[in-house]
Design a protein around this motif. Structure first.
Motif, PDB file in Angstrom:
ATOM      1  N   ASP A  21      42.348  -0.204 -38.616  1.00  0.00           N
ATOM      2  CA  ASP A  21      42.421   0.857 -39.626  1.00  0.00           C
ATOM      3  C   ASP A  21      41.794   2.143 -39.085  1.00  0.00           C
ATOM      4  OD1 ASP A  21      42.375   2.413 -41.883  1.00  0.00           O
ATOM      5  OD2 ASP A  21      41.561   0.880 -43.203  1.00  0.00           O
ATOM      6  N   TYR A  22      40.561   2.052 -38.601  1.00  0.00           N
ATOM      7  CA  TYR A  22      39.864   3.236 -38.099  1.00  0.00           C
ATOM      8  C   TYR A  22      40.569   3.827 -36.876  1.00  0.00           C
ATOM      9  CZ  TYR A  22      35.874   1.683 -40.990  1.00  0.00           C
ATOM     10  OH  TYR A  22      35.061   1.307 -42.017  1.00  0.00           O
ATOM     11  N   ALA A  23      40.967   2.933 -35.947  1.00  0.00           N
ATOM     12  CA  ALA A  23      41.573   3.408 -34.713  1.00  0.00           C
ATOM     13  C   ALA A  23      42.879   4.138 -34.984  1.00  0.00           C
ATOM     14  CB  ALA A  23      41.805   2.231 -33.770  1.00  0.00           C
ATOM     15  N   LEU A  24      43.671   3.650 -35.927  1.00  0.00           N
ATOM     16  CA  LEU A  24      44.930   4.312 -36.249  1.00  0.00           C
ATOM     17  C   LEU A  24      44.707   5.724 -36.785  1.00  0.00           C
ATOM     18  CD1 LEU A  24      46.936   1.365 -37.841  1.00  0.00           C
ATOM     19  CD2 LEU A  24      47.640   2.726 -35.860  1.00  0.00           C
ATOM     20  N   PHE A  25      43.693   5.897 -37.607  1.00  0.00           N
ATOM     21  CA  PHE A  25      43.463   7.227 -38.181  1.00  0.00           C
ATOM     22  C   PHE A  25      42.867   8.189 -37.155  1.00  0.00           C
ATOM     23  CE2 PHE A  25      44.521   5.483 -42.217  1.00  0.00           C
ATOM     24  CZ  PHE A  25      44.870   6.574 -42.993  1.00  0.00           C
ATOM     25  N   PHE A  26      42.013   7.676 -36.271  1.00  0.00           N
ATOM     26  CA  PHE A  26      41.491   8.563 -35.233  1.00  0.00           C
ATOM     27  C   PHE A  26      42.567   8.917 -34.207  1.00  0.00           C
ATOM     28  CE2 PHE A  26      37.026   7.101 -36.276  1.00  0.00           C
ATOM     29  CZ  PHE A  26      36.560   8.366 -36.605  1.00  0.00           C
ATOM     30  N   ALA A  27      43.513   7.992 -33.984  1.00  0.00           N
ATOM     31  CA  ALA A  27      44.508   8.208 -32.935  1.00  0.00           C
ATOM     32  C   ALA A  27      45.720   9.011 -33.410  1.00  0.00           C
ATOM     33  CB  ALA A  27      44.983   6.853 -32.389  1.00  0.00           C
ATOM     34  N   ARG A  28      45.878   9.186 -34.704  1.00  0.00           N
ATOM     35  CA  ARG A  28      47.082   9.864 -35.192  1.00  0.00           C
ATOM     36  C   ARG A  28      47.047  11.358 -34.842  1.00  0.00           C
ATOM     37  NH1 ARG A  28      46.651  12.581 -40.150  1.00  0.00           N
ATOM     38  NH2 ARG A  28      44.496  12.593 -40.938  1.00  0.00           N
ATOM     39  N   PRO A  29      48.201  11.985 -34.719  1.00  0.00           N
ATOM     40  CA  PRO A  29      48.245  13.431 -34.451  1.00  0.00           C
ATOM     41  C   PRO A  29      47.644  14.213 -35.620  1.00  0.00           C
ATOM     42  CG  PRO A  29      50.367  12.392 -34.021  1.00  0.00           C
ATOM     43  CD  PRO A  29      49.544  11.380 -34.717  1.00  0.00           C
ATOM     44  N   GLN A  30      46.761  15.158 -35.321  1.00  0.00           N
ATOM     45  CA  GLN A  30      46.110  15.977 -36.351  1.00  0.00           C
ATOM     46  C   GLN A  30      46.320  17.445 -36.001  1.00  0.00           C
ATOM     47  OE1 GLN A  30      42.238  14.008 -37.718  1.00  0.00           O
ATOM     48  NE2 GLN A  30      42.558  13.007 -35.736  1.00  0.00           N
TER      49      GLN A  30
ATOM     50  N   ARG B  93      55.580   3.789 -31.545  1.00  0.00           N
ATOM     51  CA  ARG B  93      56.562   4.249 -30.550  1.00  0.00           C
ATOM     52  C   ARG B  93      55.930   5.239 -29.563  1.00  0.00           C
ATOM     53  NH1 ARG B  93      61.835   5.273 -34.494  1.00  0.00           N
ATOM     54  NH2 ARG B  93      61.827   3.192 -35.437  1.00  0.00           N
ATOM     55  N   ASP B  94      54.700   4.952 -29.227  1.00  0.00           N
ATOM     56  CA  ASP B  94      53.963   5.834 -28.317  1.00  0.00           C
ATOM     57  C   ASP B  94      53.002   4.940 -27.533  1.00  0.00           C
ATOM     58  OD1 ASP B  94      52.195   7.571 -27.038  1.00  0.00           O
ATOM     59  OD2 ASP B  94      52.171   9.002 -28.689  1.00  0.00           O
ATOM     60  N   ALA B  95      53.348   4.703 -26.263  1.00  0.00           N
ATOM     61  CA  ALA B  95      52.573   3.760 -25.468  1.00  0.00           C
ATOM     62  C   ALA B  95      51.128   4.219 -25.284  1.00  0.00           C
ATOM     63  CB  ALA B  95      53.238   3.558 -24.107  1.00  0.00           C
ATOM     64  N   ARG B  96      50.912   5.533 -25.067  1.00  0.00           N
ATOM     65  CA  ARG B  96      49.546   6.015 -24.849  1.00  0.00           C
ATOM     66  C   ARG B  96      48.710   5.863 -26.121  1.00  0.00           C
ATOM     67  NH1 ARG B  96      49.270  11.765 -22.096  1.00  0.00           N
ATOM     68  NH2 ARG B  96      47.072  11.121 -22.142  1.00  0.00           N
ATOM     69  N   ARG B  97      49.303   6.207 -27.234  1.00  0.00           N
ATOM     70  CA  ARG B  97      48.588   6.077 -28.498  1.00  0.00           C
ATOM     71  C   ARG B  97      48.308   4.601 -28.806  1.00  0.00           C
ATOM     72  NH1 ARG B  97      51.184   8.056 -34.183  1.00  0.00           N
ATOM     73  NH2 ARG B  97      49.463   7.428 -35.593  1.00  0.00           N
ATOM     74  N   LEU B  98      49.289   3.748 -28.545  1.00  0.00           N
ATOM     75  CA  LEU B  98      49.097   2.309 -28.735  1.00  0.00           C
ATOM     76  C   LEU B  98      47.970   1.801 -27.843  1.00  0.00           C
ATOM     77  CD1 LEU B  98      50.013  -0.435 -29.906  1.00  0.00           C
ATOM     78  CD2 LEU B  98      51.648  -0.597 -28.011  1.00  0.00           C
TER      79      LEU B  98
ATOM     80  N   LEU C 210      50.515  12.508 -48.109  1.00  0.00           N
ATOM     81  CA  LEU C 210      51.072  11.226 -47.667  1.00  0.00           C
ATOM     82  C   LEU C 210      51.965  11.381 -46.444  1.00  0.00           C
ATOM     83  CD1 LEU C 210      51.896   9.482 -51.075  1.00  0.00           C
ATOM     84  CD2 LEU C 210      50.075   8.940 -49.459  1.00  0.00           C
ATOM     85  N   LYS C 211      52.575  12.549 -46.307  1.00  0.00           N
ATOM     86  CA  LYS C 211      53.385  12.780 -45.104  1.00  0.00           C
ATOM     87  C   LYS C 211      52.506  12.771 -43.868  1.00  0.00           C
ATOM     88  CE  LYS C 211      56.867  15.899 -43.204  1.00  0.00           C
ATOM     89  NZ  LYS C 211      57.639  17.145 -43.409  1.00  0.00           N
ATOM     90  N   ARG C 212      51.257  13.292 -44.029  1.00  0.00           N
ATOM     91  CA  ARG C 212      50.340  13.324 -42.882  1.00  0.00           C
ATOM     92  C   ARG C 212      49.721  11.961 -42.601  1.00  0.00           C
ATOM     93  NH1 ARG C 212      48.023  17.785 -45.586  1.00  0.00           N
ATOM     94  NH2 ARG C 212      46.032  16.652 -45.751  1.00  0.00           N
ATOM     95  N   ILE C 213      49.272  11.267 -43.666  1.00  0.00           N
ATOM     96  CA  ILE C 213      48.507  10.037 -43.439  1.00  0.00           C
ATOM     97  C   ILE C 213      49.279   8.773 -43.794  1.00  0.00           C
ATOM     98  CG2 ILE C 213      46.383  11.300 -43.962  1.00  0.00           C
ATOM     99  CD1 ILE C 213      46.229   9.645 -46.577  1.00  0.00           C
ATOM    100  N   GLY C 214      50.436   8.907 -44.478  1.00  0.00           N
ATOM    101  CA  GLY C 214      51.176   7.744 -44.952  1.00  0.00           C
ATOM    102  C   GLY C 214      51.532   6.738 -43.874  1.00  0.00           C
TER     103      GLY C 214
END
Length: 769
Positions: free
Chosen positions: A695-704, A648-653, A329-333
């Protein structure tokens, strides 16, 4: 880690028990009233009420065809004899006994009912011309009929009266029953005692007609049934069949996908806990807010199986065996919470569009998503940890990660977006103004209904003038004042024939005036004697005519209550009736060529409402579509604000928003190409799609952090997308237009969401293709 499956089994049992209890105590409604637009003023509300539960909704039209006419007539007589004994029908007409009764009645009252003043002109000059016409008829092949009719009615008052009825009945009498004028089809008109949305009663009506048809030994004959009550039953049966099919097939498809992905029944058990809880709580919420749950809301909820399961799939799919759920949950929460909130905000257009049925879908979806997410975040970690649930296949997959190399060519995504944008600029989306997308009745069934209505003369209500009064006499006198103006429109070619109660039944005052205008017997005999001069008639030839005129002078005016159980009475009751303590008369012009001019002329008339149904429904539907669009804009704005604060990340947004925007533009162009317009159903489904895309875009865009995490993201989102596309694709095969439109829009949009989110939201990679 020792696996303890007891808590999971208990949670599944409790959630299944709750779902079973909810389904048992929350009945489903299958009528479409909640999905139809409501009137904004007294006029449109009056007409919509009449269409749904008024006298017009009490008419059932019956056709019997595909057999010789003699056999069709026998079937019609047998059906009438059986149905006339049923308490569910107040009137059963097929042209048998009632036609003779109507003619006898009209013959008796012809000099009070005939609209043409010529038929009541008993001057010697007028009678001389009439007698000459009678003589011509006696010397022709029509001599037997002339002996029977013309000598008794030389002025043609009966024919004039019958001609006034022609716009109300086009059927022909053959073999003693009604037949369509242009085809071998026996016709019947029934009126049920309880019109409205009671589907059990309406199904009983259909069953009784079909049983009567079978008892008539039809052979190869075919039965046609139309009318609001029949359509309500058919659409309810269609919806029930669709919902049962969706429920069964969606469950099997999702089970197959999850078994293929996780290869564990315990994982299936865990994933179904949030789904069953979300379905139960969503149904209870809709029941509490609206007081009822529509079957379409439940069917949509079952299809939501493919979306609400995303959250537990994401939790389990991102976990390695033995890993603590708090680490997962810390990673995907953060991404999961934002995805849930933005998806819920994306349902505002559906919730606030103003149509109760679609609002139910929105509330059902929002509560279902929030419950599934809450269960995943707060209950599932304990169950997953105690049962040590994780994918059967874990770790990094170089073969799967090679797909990420396609992001190096993400510029290609601009091509479909530019093509779609160009199409939308050249052909801007037009709002669909009709309520066709909310109508469950197939076009072919409406075509049959129109045929039977034309053949029987059942009234249409596309354009209506409503005259209100304190009693039938008051309404008839008011209509008589309006008919001369309508006649001017008819003579100019602006309209065709007009159906109105006053055209068939003059007011008692007008009948009394015509009665007083009849000549005395002495005056009539003198005029007849002068008119016979030079003509070869016996002096007593017109004695039946004199007797009938004398009898007319002693009549009481014909009133509505004198016409019970006659064909004329049935037609009158559909255009002259009491509603909420006042009497209403409907004036129905046919073949209107200039409705605007007609409206301008009569809108200012006191006590008259002018209703253009097609215009009214178009304005109401467009209003609800615009309302959905406004709330959609509000929801999108709030979702973007939430993303900006949360990321809080303009590029990610920017990466997230460009993927969602691409989905919206391309899907909108596809909908335009498919249907030519955008309906309120498309708008609310599009908003739902944008929530899935976020939903999909947020998970693909998150730091991994590593290749294994990127692989897990690809696997889980592929699983989620497969479930969504399959379940909503199944919805697109339904017979109910509303479900079909939602299914096509969401299935297509979900597939586009996966492609564009993968290509545009995730970071570039150095891996080769």
């Amino acid at each position: 880690m020792k696996r303890r499956s007891g808590p999971l089994a208990l949670a599944l049992l409790l959630s299944a028990t709750l779902a079973a209890l909810v389904f048992s105590f929350v009945p489903l409604r299958m009528d479409m009233a909640g999905f139809l637009p409501a009137g904004r003023d007294d006029a449109s509300r009056f007409l919509l009420h009449e269409l749904q539960s008024g006298l017009g909704a009490s008419i059932v039209l019956v056709g019997v065809e595909n057999a010789p006419e003699a056999q069709l007539a026998q079937i019609s007589r047998a059906m009438r004899a059986e149905l006339a004994q049923k308490s569910d029908f107040s009137v059963v007409l097929n042209g048998q006994e009632n036609a003779l009764r109507d003619v006898d009645l009209l013959k008796k009252y012809r000099y009070l009912l005939a609209p043409s003043a010529h038929t009541r002109d008993f001057s010697a000059q007028a009678l001389s011309a009439d007698f000459a016409d009678v003589l011509d008829a006696l010397e022709s092949s029509a001599e037997p009929l002339a002996q029977e009719v013309a000598l008794r009615d030389p002025t043609g008052a009966l024919l004039d009266t019958l001609h006034a009825m022609e716009p109300a009945q086009h059927a022909q009498s053959r073999h003693g029953v009604w037949f369509a004028p242009e085809r071998p089809r026996a016709l019947m008109m029934l009126r049920i005692r309880q019109p409205g949305m009671d589907l059990n009663a309406q199904k009983h009506i259909r069953d009784e007609v079909e049983v009567a048809f079978q008892h008539a030994h039809p052979g190869d004959a075919r039965l046609l049934l139309t009318g609001p009550a029949i359509f309500a039953t058919e659409s309810a049966q269609t919806m029930r069949h669709d919902i049962e099919l969706i429920s069964a097939c969606s469950t099997m498809l999702v089970l197959a996908v999850l078994l293929w992905r996780f290869r564990s029944l315990w994982v299936l058990a865990a994933i179904f806990v949030p789904f069953l809880l979300s379905l139960s709580i969503a149904m209870l919420s809709v029941r509490l807010v609206f007081g009822w749950v529509h079957g379409i809301a439940f069917g949509f909820g079952m299809t939501m199986l493919g979306v609400s399961l995303d959250y537990p799939v994401l939790l389990i799919g991102h976990r390695e065996a033995g890993e603590g759920p708090e680490i997962v949950l810390k990673r995907i929460g953060p991404s999961l919470r934002m995805a849930v909130l933005t998806a819920t905000l994306g349902l505002t257009g559906m919730v606030f569009c103003g149509l109760p049925g679609l609002a139910q879908l929105g509330l059902f979806s929002a509560v279902g998503l929030l419950t599934a997410a809450g269960t995943t975040l707060w209950l599932m970690p304990r169950l997953v940890s105690s049962a040590d649930l994780a994918p059967a296949v874990g770790g990094a997959s170089l073969r799967l990660l090679r797909w990420e190399a396609w992001r190096n060519r993400r510029g290609w995504c601009a091509l479909p977006v530019l093509l779609a944008a160009t199409m939308l600029l050249l052909h801007p989306p037009a709002l669909e103004r009709s309520a066709a997308s909310l109508n469950p009745v197939p076009h072919s069934r409406f075509a049959t209904d129109q045929e039977l209505r034309h053949e029987l003369g059942a009234p249409e209500t596309g354009y209506v003038m409503v005259v209100k009064g304190t009693d039938p006499e008051n309404v008839l006198r008011h209509e008589e004042a309006l008919l001369p103006k309508l006649e001017q429109f008819r003579q100019s070619g602006a309209i065709g024939p007009v159906q109105a109660a006053a055209s068939w039944l003059p007011s008692a005052a007008l009948q009394q005036a015509r009665m007083q205008a009849l000549p005395s017997l002495a005056e009539l005999r003198s005029a007849i004697a002068q008119a016979q001069t030079g003509l070869p008639f016996r002096p007593e030839a017109f004695d039946p005519f004199i007797a009938d005129v004398a009898a007319s002078q002693a009549l009481s005016p014909l009133r509505l209550e004198n016409l019970a159980n006659t064909a004329l009475g049935l037609r009158l009751q559909t255009v002259l009736f009491m509603r909420e303590g006042a009497w209403c008369g409907l004036i129905l012009p046919e073949n209107i060529h200039d409705p605007a001019a007609l409206s301008r002329t009569f809108t200012q008339e006191p006590g008259v409402m002018v209703l253009d149904l097609h215009n009214a429904v178009s304005h109401i539907t467009a209003r609800h579509t615009l309302l959905a669009l406004r709330w959609m804009a509000v929801g999108i704005g709030l979702a973007v604000l939430l993303l900006a604060v949360g990321l809080r990340d303009a590029r990610r947004l920017g990466r997230v928003l460009r993927a969602v925007a691409a989905v919206g533009v391309v899907l909108l162009a596809i909908l335009m190409g498919r249907s030519g317009g955008i309906s309120v159903v498309h708008v609310v489904a599009l908003q739902f799609v944008l929530g899935v895309a976020l939903d999909y875009a947020l998970f693909f865009a998150r730091p991994q952090v590593d290749a294994a995490e990127r692989t897990r993201t690809l696997r889980t989102l592929l699983t989620c997308n497969t479930m969504t596309v399959l379940t909503f694709g199944l919805l697109a095969t339904c017979h109910t237009p509303l479900l079909r439109d939602i299914g096509f829009t969401v299935a297509t949009g979900a597939f586009l969401a996966l492609i564009f989110s993968f290509m545009l939201s995730g970071p570039r990679t150095k891996l080769p293709l």
